[in-house]
Design an enzyme around this catalytic site. Structure first.
Site, PDB file in Angstrom:
ATOM      1  N   GLY A   1      -5.232  -8.925   3.310  1.00 37.38           N
ATOM      2  CA  GLY A   1      -5.854  -8.029   2.338  1.00 37.38           C
ATOM      3  C   GLY A   1      -5.131  -7.892   1.017  1.00 37.38           C
ATOM      4  O   GLY A   1      -5.160  -6.821   0.424  1.00 37.38           O
ATOM      5  N   THR A   2      -4.516  -8.962   0.559  1.00 36.70           N
ATOM      6  CA  THR A   2      -3.915  -8.905  -0.778  1.00 36.70           C
ATOM      7  C   THR A   2      -4.380 -10.096  -1.610  1.00 36.70           C
ATOM      8  O   THR A   2      -4.484 -11.214  -1.093  1.00 36.70           O
ATOM      9  CB  THR A   2      -2.374  -8.835  -0.748  1.00 36.70           C
TER      10      THR A   2
ATOM     11  N   CYS B   1      10.087  20.410 -11.397  1.00 37.20           N
ATOM     12  CA  CYS B   1      11.245  20.021 -10.584  1.00 37.20           C
ATOM     13  C   CYS B   1      12.255  21.169 -10.638  1.00 37.20           C
ATOM     14  O   CYS B   1      12.312  21.913 -11.626  1.00 37.20           O
ATOM     15  CB  CYS B   1      11.870  18.741 -11.127  1.00 37.20           C
TER      16      CYS B   1
ATOM     17  N   HIS C   1       5.838  -0.573  -2.703  1.00 35.74           N
ATOM     18  CA  HIS C   1       5.378   0.124  -3.913  1.00 35.74           C
ATOM     19  C   HIS C   1       5.458   1.639  -3.773  1.00 35.74           C
ATOM     20  O   HIS C   1       4.778   2.351  -4.501  1.00 35.74           O
ATOM     21  CB  HIS C   1       3.951  -0.322  -4.262  1.00 35.74           C
TER      22      HIS C   1
ATOM     23  N   CYS D   1      17.087  13.508 -11.396  1.00 38.01           N
ATOM     24  CA  CYS D   1      18.152  14.481 -11.098  1.00 38.01           C
ATOM     25  C   CYS D   1      18.569  14.364  -9.630  1.00 38.01           C
ATOM     26  O   CYS D   1      19.558  14.959  -9.219  1.00 38.01           O
ATOM     27  CB  CYS D   1      17.699  15.914 -11.407  1.00 38.01           C
TER      28      CYS D   1
ATOM     29  N   ASN E   1       0.834  -1.208   0.000  1.00 40.58           N
ATOM     30  CA  ASN E   1       0.000   0.000   0.000  1.00 40.58           C
ATOM     31  C   ASN E   1       0.863   1.250   0.000  1.00 40.58           C
ATOM     32  O   ASN E   1       1.943   1.295   0.591  1.00 40.58           O
ATOM     33  CB  ASN E   1      -0.934   0.011   1.210  1.00 40.58           C
TER      34      ASN E   1
ATOM     35  N   CYS F   1      15.226  21.102 -11.326  1.00 43.38           N
ATOM     36  CA  CYS F   1      16.207  20.948 -12.418  1.00 43.38           C
ATOM     37  C   CYS F   1      15.656  21.461 -13.748  1.00 43.38           C
ATOM     38  O   CYS F   1      16.348  21.422 -14.764  1.00 43.38           O
ATOM     39  CB  CYS F   1      16.620  19.484 -12.562  1.00 43.38           C
TER      40      CYS F   1
HETATM   41  N1  APR Z   1     -10.215  -7.089   4.778  1.00 42.12           N
HETATM   42  C1  APR Z   1      -9.225  -7.833   4.242  1.00 42.12           C
HETATM   43  N2  APR Z   1      -9.116  -8.063   2.926  1.00 42.12           N
HETATM   44  C2  APR Z   1     -10.028  -7.523   2.111  1.00 42.12           C
HETATM   45  C3  APR Z   1     -11.082  -6.720   2.601  1.00 42.12           C
HETATM   46  C4  APR Z   1     -11.165  -6.514   4.001  1.00 42.12           C
HETATM   47  N3  APR Z   1     -12.132  -5.795   4.561  1.00 42.12           N
HETATM   48  N4  APR Z   1     -11.822  -6.321   1.537  1.00 42.12           N
HETATM   49  C5  APR Z   1     -11.247  -6.842   0.433  1.00 42.12           C
HETATM   50  N5  APR Z   1     -10.178  -7.566   0.777  1.00 42.12           N
HETATM   51  C6  APR Z   1      -9.254  -8.332  -0.079  1.00 42.12           C
HETATM   52  C7  APR Z   1      -9.861  -8.882  -1.344  1.00 42.12           C
HETATM   53  O1  APR Z   1     -10.541 -10.100  -1.107  1.00 42.12           O
HETATM   54  C8  APR Z   1      -8.619  -9.074  -2.202  1.00 42.12           C
HETATM   55  O2  APR Z   1      -8.021 -10.341  -1.985  1.00 42.12           O
HETATM   56  O3  APR Z   1      -8.247  -7.456  -0.510  1.00 42.12           O
HETATM   57  C9  APR Z   1      -7.665  -7.991  -1.693  1.00 42.12           C
HETATM   58  C10 APR Z   1      -7.439  -6.861  -2.655  1.00 42.12           C
HETATM   59  O4  APR Z   1      -6.728  -7.326  -3.767  1.00 42.12           O
HETATM   60  P1  APR Z   1      -6.226  -6.342  -4.916  1.00 42.12           P
HETATM   61  O5  APR Z   1      -7.326  -5.423  -5.275  1.00 42.12           O
HETATM   62  O6  APR Z   1      -5.605  -7.153  -5.968  1.00 42.12           O
HETATM   63  O7  APR Z   1      -5.141  -5.452  -4.130  1.00 42.12           O
HETATM   64  P2  APR Z   1      -3.610  -5.771  -3.799  1.00 42.12           P
HETATM   65  O8  APR Z   1      -3.405  -7.219  -3.542  1.00 42.12           O
HETATM   66  O9  APR Z   1      -3.186  -4.819  -2.763  1.00 42.12           O
HETATM   67  O10 APR Z   1      -2.922  -5.392  -5.176  1.00 42.12           O
HETATM   68  C11 APR Z   1      -1.519  -5.427  -5.275  1.00 42.12           C
HETATM   69  O11 APR Z   1      -1.714  -4.275  -7.340  1.00 42.12           O
HETATM   70  O12 APR Z   1      -2.325  -2.633  -8.835  1.00 42.12           O
HETATM   71  C12 APR Z   1      -1.550  -2.980  -7.850  1.00 42.12           C
HETATM   72  O13 APR Z   1       0.066  -1.588  -7.059  1.00 42.12           O
HETATM   73  C13 APR Z   1      -1.225  -2.045  -6.747  1.00 42.12           C
HETATM   74  O14 APR Z   1      -0.177  -2.563  -4.645  1.00 42.12           O
HETATM   75  C14 APR Z   1      -1.227  -2.921  -5.522  1.00 42.12           C
HETATM   76  C15 APR Z   1      -1.020  -4.306  -6.103  1.00 42.12           C
END
Ligand code: APR
Length: 249
Positions: A189-190, A150, A120, A132, A103, A152
């Site tokens: 949450g990813t 910037c 990121h 620069c 994030n 520069c």
């Molecule tokens: N609590 C936990 N997880 C949650 C919640 C919640 N309340 N709500 C949604 N999610 C989960 C979803 O189920 C999903 O698995 O968060 C995840 C979000 O996934 P993505 O939208 O793919 O986000 P992320 O994994 O952070 O993406 C990675 O992609 O575009 C890029 O650079 C951006 O850093 C980001 C990277």
């Protein structure tokens, strides 16, 4: 959230000294920050090729800036949620907590986490598009001009990692080392869709560490992880920390 899985996760954490948290946009969802790939996620409203690649930045820096400036403005009113706070509170419970985040919103730090590795980059920083050496940290919101000039004579860019760009120097190596050396790795949450970040929990798993996923849905890496806690992180993480502390006393 299954009580049995919560209990197993709390037992694993109760015996841990070093904890690594790998977080993604889902942890900020309950703060009102949109995720990327969920229904109504950011990538359903705007094309990655238009706003989040080095080619887009060179072609039309103003358009890329408008996208990030919009996110910066929306984010100003946003507060960390109980999930961020639970992670910050873990620092008082365990010997070491490292938060490795994809994030760019800075909410972990605002909740009080002190060891945060931003894979990121950050929405709140800018740097010279032509390298620069100029950096602006923090880069104030709102920007007076887009793209911002910037010193520069060129322009600044958001200090974030765009698709196809390398992570900040040393970040992946540090993250992999932390993951390999932790006792428990919490994956929060990813979707596990973006590499190399998605590989960090797998480094922990391969090193024999306990891996726990906190997410309401299955992800691309769920099958490789040990315990799957299904639910929103704002609810699951405080409950998990509470039970872990009970077990540690
Ligand atoms: N609590 C936990 N997880 C949650 C919640 C919640 N309340 N709500 C949604 N999610 C989960 C979803 O189920 C999903 O698995 O968060 C995840 C979000 O996934 P993505 O939208 O793919 O986000 P992320 O994994 O952070 O993406 C990675 O992609 O575009 C890029 O650079 C951006 O850093 C980001 C990277």
């Amino acid at each position: 959230m299954s009580p049995d899985v919560l209990e197993a996760a709390a037992r694993a954490l109760a015996g841990a000294r070093r904890v690594v948290v790998v977080s993604g946009s889902g942890i900020s969802a309950e703060s009102g920050v949109p995720t990327f790939r969920d229904k109504d996620g950011i990538w359903s409203t705007v094309r990655i090729e238009d706003v989040a690649t080095p080619e887009a930045l060179r072609r039309n820096p103003r358009k890329v800036w408008e996208f990030y400036e919009g996110r910066r403005r929306n984010m100003q009113a946003v507060q960390p949620n109980p999930g961020h706070h639970a992670i910050a509170e873990m620092e008082a419970v365990f010997g070491e907590v490292v938060t490795i985040t994809q994030n760019i919103d800075g909410l972990h730090q605002r909740a009080g986490s002190t060891q945060v590795l931003e894979l990121h980059g950050s929405l709140w920083k800018a740097r010279c598009l032509d390298d620069c050496g100029a950096t602006r940290d923090p880069f104030p919101v709102p920007a007076a001009e887009l793209p911002p000039p910037c010193e520069c004579g060129g322009v600044l860019r958001p200090s974030v990692v765009l698709f196809g760009e390398l992570l900040p120097p040393g970040a992946m190596e540090q993250a992999a080392q932390d993951a390999a050396e932790c006792d428990v790795c919490l994956v929060v949450g990813t979707s596990g869709a973006v590499w190399p970040a998605a590989g960090i929990p797998l480094v922990a798993k391969k090193a024999g560490r306990i891996t726990i996923e906190v997410n309401p849905a299955d992800t691309e890496i769920s099958a490789d992880l040990d315990l799957l806690l299904r639910g929103g992180s704002g609810e699951v993480l405080p409950a998990l920390l509470h039970r872990t502390c009970e077990l540690r006393t």
